[in-house]
Design a protein around this motif. Structure first.
Motif, PDB file in Angstrom:
ATOM      1  N   ASP A   3       0.850  -1.195   0.000  1.00  0.00           N
ATOM      2  CA  ASP A   3       0.000   0.000   0.000  1.00  0.00           C
ATOM      3  C   ASP A   3       0.882   1.240   0.000  1.00  0.00           C
ATOM      4  O   ASP A   3       2.078   1.174   0.283  1.00  0.00           O
ATOM      5  CB  ASP A   3      -0.905  -0.001   1.235  1.00  0.00           C
ATOM      6  N   LEU A   4       0.257   2.368  -0.303  1.00  0.00           N
ATOM      7  CA  LEU A   4       0.955   3.655  -0.294  1.00  0.00           C
ATOM      8  C   LEU A   4       0.348   4.527   0.796  1.00  0.00           C
ATOM      9  O   LEU A   4      -0.875   4.718   0.835  1.00  0.00           O
ATOM     10  CB  LEU A   4       0.795   4.343  -1.667  1.00  0.00           C
ATOM     11  N   PRO A  45       0.942   1.649   8.640  1.00  0.00           N
ATOM     12  CA  PRO A  45       1.578   0.956   7.512  1.00  0.00           C
ATOM     13  C   PRO A  45       2.040  -0.440   7.934  1.00  0.00           C
ATOM     14  O   PRO A  45       2.420  -0.658   9.085  1.00  0.00           O
ATOM     15  CB  PRO A  45       2.794   1.840   7.194  1.00  0.00           C
ATOM     16  N   ARG A  46       2.002  -1.353   6.970  1.00  0.00           N
ATOM     17  CA  ARG A  46       2.521  -2.702   7.220  1.00  0.00           C
ATOM     18  C   ARG A  46       3.911  -2.809   6.605  1.00  0.00           C
ATOM     19  O   ARG A  46       4.282  -1.993   5.742  1.00  0.00           O
ATOM     20  CB  ARG A  46       1.587  -3.735   6.586  1.00  0.00           C
ATOM     21  N   PRO A  47       4.690  -3.792   7.015  1.00  0.00           N
ATOM     22  CA  PRO A  47       6.021  -3.943   6.431  1.00  0.00           C
ATOM     23  C   PRO A  47       5.911  -4.058   4.911  1.00  0.00           C
ATOM     24  O   PRO A  47       5.027  -4.757   4.409  1.00  0.00           O
ATOM     25  CB  PRO A  47       6.532  -5.266   7.038  1.00  0.00           C
ATOM     26  N   GLY A  48       6.769  -3.323   4.211  1.00  0.00           N
ATOM     27  CA  GLY A  48       6.757  -3.377   2.741  1.00  0.00           C
ATOM     28  C   GLY A  48       5.922  -2.278   2.119  1.00  0.00           C
ATOM     29  O   GLY A  48       6.033  -2.015   0.920  1.00  0.00           O
ATOM     30  N   ASP A  49       5.064  -1.599   2.904  1.00  0.00           N
ATOM     31  CA  ASP A  49       4.287  -0.486   2.344  1.00  0.00           C
ATOM     32  C   ASP A  49       5.211   0.687   2.044  1.00  0.00           C
ATOM     33  O   ASP A  49       6.245   0.860   2.700  1.00  0.00           O
ATOM     34  CB  ASP A  49       3.211  -0.021   3.342  1.00  0.00           C
ATOM     35  N   GLU A  50       4.841   1.516   1.053  1.00  0.00           N
ATOM     36  CA  GLU A  50       5.604   2.732   0.779  1.00  0.00           C
ATOM     37  C   GLU A  50       5.012   3.863   1.612  1.00  0.00           C
ATOM     38  O   GLU A  50       3.809   4.133   1.551  1.00  0.00           O
ATOM     39  CB  GLU A  50       5.562   3.087  -0.711  1.00  0.00           C
ATOM     40  N   VAL A  51       5.859   4.520   2.406  1.00  0.00           N
ATOM     41  CA  VAL A  51       5.391   5.600   3.278  1.00  0.00           C
ATOM     42  C   VAL A  51       6.088   6.894   2.872  1.00  0.00           C
ATOM     43  O   VAL A  51       7.311   6.966   2.816  1.00  0.00           O
ATOM     44  CB  VAL A  51       5.713   5.280   4.763  1.00  0.00           C
ATOM     45  N   LEU A  52       5.292   7.918   2.531  1.00  0.00           N
ATOM     46  CA  LEU A  52       5.855   9.210   2.167  1.00  0.00           C
ATOM     47  C   LEU A  52       5.512  10.223   3.259  1.00  0.00           C
ATOM     48  O   LEU A  52       4.334  10.416   3.576  1.00  0.00           O
ATOM     49  CB  LEU A  52       5.276   9.715   0.837  1.00  0.00           C
ATOM     50  N   ASP A 393       5.714  23.633  -8.844  1.00  0.00           N
ATOM     51  CA  ASP A 393       5.555  23.440  -7.398  1.00  0.00           C
ATOM     52  C   ASP A 393       5.184  22.010  -7.038  1.00  0.00           C
ATOM     53  O   ASP A 393       5.151  21.649  -5.865  1.00  0.00           O
ATOM     54  CB  ASP A 393       4.463  24.389  -6.861  1.00  0.00           C
ATOM     55  N   VAL A 394       4.876  21.211  -8.068  1.00  0.00           N
ATOM     56  CA  VAL A 394       4.461  19.832  -7.783  1.00  0.00           C
ATOM     57  C   VAL A 394       5.680  19.014  -7.376  1.00  0.00           C
ATOM     58  O   VAL A 394       6.699  18.999  -8.069  1.00  0.00           O
ATOM     59  CB  VAL A 394       3.726  19.204  -8.985  1.00  0.00           C
ATOM     60  N   HIS A 395       5.559  18.341  -6.260  1.00  0.00           N
ATOM     61  CA  HIS A 395       6.663  17.593  -5.649  1.00  0.00           C
ATOM     62  C   HIS A 395       6.549  16.099  -5.953  1.00  0.00           C
ATOM     63  O   HIS A 395       7.539  15.441  -6.255  1.00  0.00           O
ATOM     64  CB  HIS A 395       6.602  17.859  -4.140  1.00  0.00           C
ATOM     65  N   THR A 396       5.291  15.602  -5.908  1.00  0.00           N
ATOM     66  CA  THR A 396       5.053  14.169  -6.062  1.00  0.00           C
ATOM     67  C   THR A 396       3.765  13.964  -6.854  1.00  0.00           C
ATOM     68  O   THR A 396       2.794  14.703  -6.665  1.00  0.00           O
ATOM     69  CB  THR A 396       4.926  13.506  -4.670  1.00  0.00           C
ATOM     70  N   THR A 397       3.794  12.990  -7.751  1.00  0.00           N
ATOM     71  CA  THR A 397       2.598  12.684  -8.546  1.00  0.00           C
ATOM     72  C   THR A 397       2.325  11.180  -8.480  1.00  0.00           C
ATOM     73  O   THR A 397       3.231  10.369  -8.695  1.00  0.00           O
ATOM     74  CB  THR A 397       2.798  13.123 -10.017  1.00  0.00           C
ATOM     75  N   VAL A 398       1.072  10.864  -8.188  1.00  0.00           N
ATOM     76  CA  VAL A 398       0.650   9.467  -8.042  1.00  0.00           C
ATOM     77  C   VAL A 398      -0.483   9.204  -9.029  1.00  0.00           C
ATOM     78  O   VAL A 398      -1.417   9.997  -9.122  1.00  0.00           O
ATOM     79  CB  VAL A 398       0.128   9.208  -6.602  1.00  0.00           C
ATOM     80  N   VAL A 399      -0.378   8.126  -9.782  1.00  0.00           N
ATOM     81  CA  VAL A 399      -1.469   7.718 -10.671  1.00  0.00           C
ATOM     82  C   VAL A 399      -1.787   6.246 -10.431  1.00  0.00           C
ATOM     83  O   VAL A 399      -0.862   5.413 -10.406  1.00  0.00           O
ATOM     84  CB  VAL A 399      -1.112   7.919 -12.168  1.00  0.00           C
ATOM     85  N   HIS A 400      -3.066   5.946 -10.235  1.00  0.00           N
ATOM     86  CA  HIS A 400      -3.497   4.554 -10.091  1.00  0.00           C
ATOM     87  C   HIS A 400      -2.753   3.887  -8.922  1.00  0.00           C
ATOM     88  O   HIS A 400      -2.372   2.716  -8.984  1.00  0.00           O
ATOM     89  CB  HIS A 400      -3.222   3.808 -11.406  1.00  0.00           C
ATOM     90  N   GLY A 401      -2.476   4.683  -7.886  1.00  0.00           N
ATOM     91  CA  GLY A 401      -1.801   4.156  -6.693  1.00  0.00           C
ATOM     92  C   GLY A 401      -0.300   4.013  -6.834  1.00  0.00           C
ATOM     93  O   GLY A 401       0.370   3.580  -5.894  1.00  0.00           O
ATOM     94  N   GLN A 402       0.253   4.396  -7.984  1.00  0.00           N
ATOM     95  CA  GLN A 402       1.699   4.267  -8.220  1.00  0.00           C
ATOM     96  C   GLN A 402       2.365   5.643  -8.166  1.00  0.00           C
ATOM     97  O   GLN A 402       1.886   6.582  -8.802  1.00  0.00           O
ATOM     98  CB  GLN A 402       1.956   3.674  -9.613  1.00  0.00           C
ATOM     99  N   VAL A 403       3.470   5.733  -7.444  1.00  0.00           N
ATOM    100  CA  VAL A 403       4.207   6.999  -7.393  1.00  0.00           C
ATOM    101  C   VAL A 403       5.024   7.122  -8.685  1.00  0.00           C
ATOM    102  O   VAL A 403       5.975   6.375  -8.901  1.00  0.00           O
ATOM    103  CB  VAL A 403       5.145   7.045  -6.167  1.00  0.00           C
ATOM    104  N   LEU A 404       4.640   8.068  -9.545  1.00  0.00           N
ATOM    105  CA  LEU A 404       5.340   8.224 -10.828  1.00  0.00           C
ATOM    106  C   LEU A 404       6.390   9.321 -10.755  1.00  0.00           C
ATOM    107  O   LEU A 404       7.318   9.353 -11.563  1.00  0.00           O
ATOM    108  CB  LEU A 404       4.341   8.527 -11.951  1.00  0.00           C
ATOM    109  N   MET A 405       6.227  10.252  -9.808  1.00  0.00           N
ATOM    110  CA  MET A 405       7.269  11.251  -9.551  1.00  0.00           C
ATOM    111  C   MET A 405       7.333  11.474  -8.056  1.00  0.00           C
ATOM    112  O   MET A 405       6.297  11.593  -7.400  1.00  0.00           O
ATOM    113  CB  MET A 405       6.974  12.583 -10.252  1.00  0.00           C
ATOM    114  N   HIS A 406       8.555  11.503  -7.520  1.00  0.00           N
ATOM    115  CA  HIS A 406       8.738  11.823  -6.104  1.00  0.00           C
ATOM    116  C   HIS A 406       9.913  12.773  -5.969  1.00  0.00           C
ATOM    117  O   HIS A 406      10.967  12.546  -6.581  1.00  0.00           O
ATOM    118  CB  HIS A 406       8.991  10.552  -5.291  1.00  0.00           C
ATOM    119  N   ASN A 407       9.696  13.831  -5.198  1.00  0.00           N
ATOM    120  CA  ASN A 407      10.753  14.840  -5.031  1.00  0.00           C
ATOM    121  C   ASN A 407      11.279  15.312  -6.392  1.00  0.00           C
ATOM    122  O   ASN A 407      12.465  15.506  -6.577  1.00  0.00           O
ATOM    123  CB  ASN A 407      11.878  14.272  -4.157  1.00  0.00           C
TER     124      ASN A 407
END
Ligand code: ZN
Length: 431
Positions: A3-4, A45-52, A393-407
């Motif tokens: 999960d994210l 969060p559970r182990p293995g989840d992505e945490v931002l 100004d956009v830092h992070t973009t998520v589509v369909h639960g997937q992080v496509l851009m971070h920082n």
């Protein structure tokens, strides 16, 4: 699948009440949001989840670009300061005749990189070589409605229509979770009536929508009156266009009767303020459309006539342009935000996009609100989104639960390679 968890952002949900949640958490499982609320109440969060850690960031629903011709990134800066008809006939169509499938693929990837960087998570595209655009969508992780183009005034019109129908069937059979098919008859002045009727029939039969240009310039309206004794939207209604879901780009010069027609048939207007200004097309009557009950979305149009794909900038333009007629209350900051999110979702007939709520698709943009031009921010987030923020100004973009851009680092695209390929194509096409 992991999960994210996005923790400690300010969430601008764009729900009906325009709820803003300070110190919020957003949790996505697979493609959907499963938690939207105070961080204190979020599932652990559970182990293995992505945490931002999103401290200092403002989360909004991913922005929706409701009208573009994505691969026209190739034309950016190549044909400025011309009216629509000259621009199309002298600068665009002759070069488009030489564009290859490969050119469209790389130019689309460039446009996707630009949009992901600006928090745009869905685009409604009308362009040639749909299969190349679809490949770019599949590989990048973005979401799109792909309509292709049907133009009836070309010698191979019959072939274009047959291919468009086959392509909708193929995309439907594929059932890709991030690709919606549609038909894209270019405009009433480029598609003769018999072919328009066949496109409408095909859309009805296959259960897909139509994406088109309507009433973009005063010249188009005058020519339509002269040739057919009526106006473009009224003529399209007579041909049966509004028997299927329609998203109409521009709609700058509708009559009062046509606005009522659009409202009665739940047509959605993709307002393109920058393109309308740049091509000298005029000011679309957005408030009148909204007062009549027409849903209005925002589009950048292609990069040939804008020249960027930055939907935040388009929100700013929409809010300012509506006021030029001297009504400072027209298209408020919240309204501009709603157009770029919920309006875009309406354009695609999706109620699971354009809003941060449990059950909606996890398409999210996070903006860095620690920047000087976004300070002070508490309680002013929606104002800043419309009047002060930009795509950078956009830092992070998520589509369909997937992080496509971070920082600001894209995770799925090789930007250096994409830029090199587009520069090569531009050198070959434009000399
Ligand atoms: Zn357009």
């Amino acid at each position: 699948m992991s999960d994210l968890h996005i923790l400690h952002c300010t969430a601008v949900t764009v729900d009906d009440a325009l709820t803003v949640i300070p110190d919020a958490a957003l949790v996505a499982s697979d493609a959907h949001l499963v938690y939207v609320g105070p961080a204190a109440g979020a599932p652990a969060p559970r182990p293995g989840d992505e945490v931002l850690d999103a401290t200092g960031l403002v989360a909004i629903p991913g922005l929706i670009n409701a009208h573009t011709h994505l691969a026209m990134t190739l034309f950016r800066g190549a044909a400025d300061d011309l009216p629509l008809q000259t621009w199309l006939a002298e600068k665009i169509w002759p070069v488009e005749a030489r564009i290859t499938r490969d050119d469209v693929y790389w130019a689309s990837l460039l446009g996707i990189a630009e949009m992901l960087r600006a928090g745009v998570t869905t685009f409604n595209d009308m362009y040639w070589h749909v299969e190349a655009v679809a490949d770019a969508v599949r590989e990048s992780g973005i979401r799109a409605c792909l309509s292709g183009v049907v133009i009836g005034v070309m010698p191979n019109a019959e072939e274009i229509l047959t291919a468009a129908i086959a392509r909708v069937r193929t995309l439907q059979a594929e059932g890709h979770p991030r690709i919606l098919p549609a038909f894209g008859p270019h405009a009433p002045y480029t598609v003769p009536a018999p072919m328009l009727r066949r496109v409408i029939e095909a859309a009805a039969e296959l259960g897909v929508g139509i994406h088109t240009h309507l009433s973009e310039t005063a010249g188009e309206v005058a020519a339509c009156r002269q040739e057919f004794g009526t106006t473009p939207i009224a003529r399209m209604a007579e041909l049966g266009l509004f028997t299927v879901p329609v998203t109409a780009a521009h709609v700058v010069h509708p009559t009062a009767g046509e606005i009522a027609l659009l409202a009665a048939h739940d047509a959605v207007v993709a307002h393109c303020p920058s393109s309308n200004m740049k091509l000298g097309s005029g000011i679309a009557p957005v408030s009148a459309l909204q007062d009549a009950g027409v849903a209005v979305a925002l589009g950048t149009d292609g990069a040939g006539s804008n020249n960027t794909l930055d939907v935040l900038r388009e929100m700013h333009m929409a809010a300012l342009l509506a006021k030029v007629g001297s009504d400072a209350t027209a298209v408020s900051a919240p309204e501009a935000l709603r157009m770029a999110t919920r309006g875009g979702a309406a354009a695609l007939r999706r109620d699971d996009l354009g809003v941060l709520r449990v059950g909606a698709l996890a398409d999210i943009a996070l903006l860095d609100f620690t920047a000087p031009h976004l300070t002070p921010s508490a309680g002013r987030e929606i104002s800043h989104l419309t009047y002060a923020a930009h795509g950078g100004d956009v830092h992070t973009t998520v589509v369909h639960g997937q992080v496509l851009m971070h920082n600001r680092q894209l995770r799925t695209l090789d930007e250096a390679r994409i830029r090199a390929r587009v520069n090569e194509a531009a050198a070959r096409l434009f000399g």
